[in-house]
Each structure stands twice: as structure tokens, then as C-alpha cells.
Design an enzyme around this catalytic site. Sequence first.
Site: not given
Lengths: 211, 211
Positions: B137, B155-156
Site C-alpha cells: 500500500d 501515478d494513480s
Amino acid sequence: MALWVKEQQTDDLALSCRVSKVLHREKTPFQDMAVVDTLQYGRMLVLDNIIQTTVGDEFVYHEMITHVALNTHPSPKRVLVIGGGDGGSVREIVKHPSIEKVVHCEIDGAVIEVAKKYLPEISCALDNPKVEIIIDDGIKHVRENKQTYDVIVVDSPDPIGPAEGLFSVGFYEDIAAALKDEGIFVAQTESPFLNRDLIQRLFRDIGGIFP
Amino acid sequence: MALWVKEQQTDDLALSCRVSKVLHREKTPFQDMAVVDTLQYGRMLVLDNIIQTTVGDEFVYHEMITHVALNTHPSPKRVLVIGGGDGGSVREIVKHPSIEKVVHCEIDGAVIEVAKKYLPEISCALDNPKVEIIIDDGIKHVRENKQTYDVIVVDSPDPIGPAEGLFSVGFYEDIAAALKDEGIFVAQTESPFLNRDLIQRLFRDIGGIFP
């Protein structure tokens, strides 16, 4: 019933935009014209089923197609806009203090009428005293006006139907002749992602004519 | 039968892309993952029905999310990428000669495996010796690594599902603490045309935390 404008950008890609109201529909001598309200982009002009401009995002296109050339030229005084009946390019051009005259040559007068009525945010400079509107074929206008313009903006729709001749070698030769020395030509040439063949052809054609 | 990926970008806007072949389909612990070949953009990664990246246009996104920050920092040595399991951001980052270490923290190891197998053009730098991949995570990783990085790239995907916490105030505070002095934070924040509320909120949240 949910209404959508679905633009088939290519055989393999489509953009769909939900329509809240159809404001105008007209078959002009040149094209099928519609003005609709969309929920995503606000009011939208559609010609022959192809999205031309929307109030929500038109500034991106109109700022880029005008200001780059006008800020590159040392002192643009006379500018020709071919196409662009919505008036967005003209609106940006008259913001430049050096401008003395904008000739706006649009083949389809019905587009200008509809823009004045339904798209005031875009068409607001069409009544500017520096602007002369000519309802005529831009190809003919360019052929007949040698060494007349500092900047020529070809604000055309897709290279099909009434705009096809705006993507031809003969037209580019006439553009070169219609520009004064140090004149600048800028044109709408479609998406580089979706039209690689067209853009390669244009670069080749234009590169052979302009120094 | 014609197969299409139809991404509902908002309630009022949809993008449809014709699919020539479905190469992979998997329900990971985090999301529904698919790799398809499209006729317009080439191979495409789709997570929870949202287009993540395509071989045809990914360079626009990956170059912009990395090189602006890396060329702004005077000498970026240690970079963290959160998300971006396709590897495109990592590929661009290792092009910078000053880079000593890229920590790539991706929550869903299945995305990395699928990118290595089906998207070699994008994932090609994931085996670079400067790159350390951590399947964990990103929120937890950032919280536990104070003053560690010169640049952090988030970079979601969209701010829903597994990525929701990457758009929270607490996460931004931990990002600020995980950066060295003069560190730079860059994040994917969605389209400014389609997500005005989100971007206003992000500017407010981030502006209150970063100097």
C-alpha cells in the site's frame, strides 16, 4: 428518453455526449447543421454529425489556432480567417492591438447566423468594426488576393464535404501567394493521434510550397 | 460481433473504442483487470472498466508526469512511484542520469505481472537494477519513510476504489514528510475539463500542506 450526440471519430473510436435540448436543426445548402445543449460541455455546434465547437472547451482550440501565429508575427495588421463561422478565431484575433482588419470568409452564411443567435460567447466579436465578413468560397478569395495578408488562419472542419478543397496543394500555393512577405499560415489539421496519414501528407505538401 | 470498450467518463460523456481481441481477464484482490487489443490505440489496460493506458498514446501521460518534475529538481537521485503498475513512469524516470534509485510501490502485483507479459513497450524498465518494486500500500509506504525521496510521483487511477486514499489530506501530509528538502510531488489528478470540483479541492488541500 436519453438523447446522445455520438460522433464516430474513426471506424474504431466514438465519443458520446448526452444532449439535454436540441435548439436548432437546419439543412443548409452546404451541410446538416444542429445546435444542442449538452450536459458535459454546454452548448455545441454540430455539422454533418461532427462536433465543431462547444462553449465549454472552445477556448483551447481558438486560443491555440490564433495566438501562436499572431504572437510570432512581429506586427500582424491584416488577418484572413477562412471558415470558423462560429466566430471564435475572430474573437481572439481582435484582442491583438496591432490588428487593423480581419477578413472573415465563411462559405455557409447560415453558420454565422446560428452562431450569432445561439453561441454569443463565441460569436461576440463578429460585429467588431475591424471585422469584414464575406460569405464566399475561401479558396476563391485566397486565389484573388495576392500579397494581402500578414496571417491566414484556415479554421476548417474535417477534410471531407465542403472543406475538402482546404486540404489541397493548389490551395496551399494560393495561400503562399496571398501572404505578404514574412506572412504566416496556420491551419486546423485534425488530431495527430487519429489522422497520421493526413498529417504526413500535409507536412509534405506544405513543406514543398512554403520556404 | 463488434466488441467495444465503452468508458463512461461521466454520466454525460462516454468514449467507445473498438476491441479486436481480449487477451487477458482477471479478478484480482483489488480490481477487475483486462488487457485488450484495440484498433485505434493498440493494446490497452483496463481496470474496473476504466481505460488506464494504451500503447498508442501512453507517452503523452508518462512523459508529462515524470519529466517536468525531474527536470525541475536540480539533481533527483531517489524517486518514489506510487501506483503506475504498467511501468511507464518508471521507464521515463530511469532515463535521467542522476537517478540512483526508483522505488516503485504498487498495491496490486497482478498489474505488474500482466504489464510484463502483455505491455513490454511500457513495462520494459521494471527489471532495471536501479528499480526496486514493492508490492504494498503506497499510503503505508509513504507514512513510514520520512525525508527519503527527491521526487514522489503518484501515478494513480481515478479517485475511487483502491486509489481513493491517494486523494486525501492525510496522505498529502505524509508525502510532504517523506520528501527531502527541495523535494517535488507530482500526481495524476484527472481531467480539468471533467473534474473541476475534484481539482479545486486538491489545490486547496495540497496548497495548505506544501509551502
